[in-house]
Design a protein around this motif. Sequence first.
Motif, PDB file in Angstrom:
ATOM      1  N   LEU A  57       6.711   0.279   6.012  1.00  0.00           N
ATOM      2  CA  LEU A  57       5.649   1.280   6.092  1.00  0.00           C
ATOM      3  C   LEU A  57       4.662   1.168   4.933  1.00  0.00           C
ATOM      4  O   LEU A  57       3.507   1.590   5.059  1.00  0.00           O
ATOM      5  N   ASN A  58       5.113   0.615   3.826  1.00  0.00           N
ATOM      6  CA  ASN A  58       4.229   0.493   2.657  1.00  0.00           C
ATOM      7  C   ASN A  58       3.051  -0.443   2.936  1.00  0.00           C
ATOM      8  O   ASN A  58       1.994  -0.306   2.316  1.00  0.00           O
ATOM      9  N   PRO A  60       1.115  -0.871   5.914  1.00  0.00           N
ATOM     10  CA  PRO A  60      -0.056  -0.128   6.420  1.00  0.00           C
ATOM     11  C   PRO A  60      -0.449   1.033   5.509  1.00  0.00           C
ATOM     12  O   PRO A  60      -1.639   1.369   5.406  1.00  0.00           O
ATOM     13  N   MET A  61       0.536   1.659   4.829  1.00  0.00           N
ATOM     14  CA  MET A  61       0.233   2.803   3.988  1.00  0.00           C
ATOM     15  C   MET A  61      -0.694   2.415   2.835  1.00  0.00           C
ATOM     16  O   MET A  61      -1.638   3.147   2.498  1.00  0.00           O
ATOM     17  N   SER A  62      -0.448   1.258   2.230  1.00  0.00           N
ATOM     18  CA  SER A  62      -1.286   0.812   1.116  1.00  0.00           C
ATOM     19  C   SER A  62      -2.726   0.575   1.565  1.00  0.00           C
ATOM     20  O   SER A  62      -3.680   0.931   0.855  1.00  0.00           O
ATOM     21  N   ILE A  64      -4.217   1.978   4.254  1.00  0.00           N
ATOM     22  CA  ILE A  64      -4.814   3.284   4.588  1.00  0.00           C
ATOM     23  C   ILE A  64      -5.198   4.031   3.314  1.00  0.00           C
ATOM     24  O   ILE A  64      -6.279   4.627   3.212  1.00  0.00           O
ATOM     25  N   SER A  83      -1.632   9.279   3.996  1.00  0.00           N
ATOM     26  CA  SER A  83      -1.316   7.870   4.248  1.00  0.00           C
ATOM     27  C   SER A  83       0.092   7.705   4.797  1.00  0.00           C
ATOM     28  O   SER A  83       0.317   6.931   5.744  1.00  0.00           O
ATOM     29  N   SER A  87       1.002   6.357   8.570  1.00  0.00           N
ATOM     30  CA  SER A  87       1.881   5.187   8.693  1.00  0.00           C
ATOM     31  C   SER A  87       3.081   5.508   9.573  1.00  0.00           C
ATOM     32  O   SER A  87       3.473   4.707  10.428  1.00  0.00           O
ATOM     33  N   PHE A  91       4.147   3.893  13.189  1.00  0.00           N
ATOM     34  CA  PHE A  91       5.504   3.353  13.359  1.00  0.00           C
ATOM     35  C   PHE A  91       6.195   3.997  14.556  1.00  0.00           C
ATOM     36  O   PHE A  91       6.720   3.304  15.441  1.00  0.00           O
TER      37      PHE A  91
END
Length: 376
Positions: A57-58, A60-62, A64, A83, A87, A91
Amino acid sequence: MKVKNDGLDMKKYILLILIGVCSYWGLNNFSIIWAFLTRIFKVLAPFLLGGVIAFILNIPMSKIEHCLRKKTKGKDGVIRTISIFLSLLIFVGIIAFVALLLIPELIENIKTLIASIPSLIDNIEAFVLDLLDKYPDVQKQLEQMFSESGNMNEVITNILNYCVNGAIGLISSFVSGFITFFTAIIFSIYILSQKEYLLRGTKKILYATIDKKRADKVVEIGRMANDTFGKFISGQCMEAVILGIIMFVAFIICRFPYALMIAVLTAVTALIPIFGAMIAMVIGAILIAITSPIQAIIFIVVFQLVQQIEGNFIYPKVVGKSVGLSPMWTLLAITVGGNLFGIVGMLIGLPLASIIYAIITSVVNHKLQEKDLQVI
């Protein structure tokens, strides 16, 4: 000074003896150690899975978070929360999309299979009766088998008990798996919300326990591993989408039933490098064989052909390039990892090989620089 050296030598000897005794005991009590490690793994499974989910998840989170920081001037805590939420939404949305696409089709096919059971039983009965007429010895062996195992009612009762126990075990495993997955999701949210704090704490412990030079090397390897695994996951997802599209086009051209469902299933199982799509092939062949066994054989041939082309030409270039390995080393890493550790070995074999390759390259180049050599 001599006494001091003797003392150091004595400590080394004692340490070697202790290592030898522990190794001997471990080899003679391997089953106990393995049971203990298995128990520990079961306890830590939700948290290990949470760490894996957080790592995925990190990615796409980073991205976003970076976009939100550029376009808005919100507080860091608010941006991080948004974020993480987006994410998780992506998911869960992907999982829900795949489930909604696959589960109704599978239920429909199970209903079709159940409806065809009576005719299937009649065909099997006719085949068995014909076999017994042609081969009396087989009939005698069957009669002896049933006489040893009890009457037919007892045999049927045992079969039903086995099915009931299997169903209870399946339900129990599903509930346990759901609880583990839910716990892992919650734990991954905590990791993502405090990742900088956790990273800083880990570095403090590292630099406090070992010397600075070694700590710097561990941090460098950690950054390399994070970058490599991130690129690997991105490349693997891209490759899965490419394979799913190619399979869907091939299935449509050949007019196979359940084309979209099998193509999506292929894309999902393709997240296991190279060999994962074979799971989809087996399931697809079974589903198609219910309506047409001949078409199922043709499906296997087409699937294998597309799989070989994709696995040998597209996959090494897409995924191998993302982790910095040539196609030859990509295939070697996956094959060796799969043979040693199964599916887990396939998943981590490629990024680990990339990290090892980068470390060896760095050490070799450093040694060549020290010797002032340039190899062409």
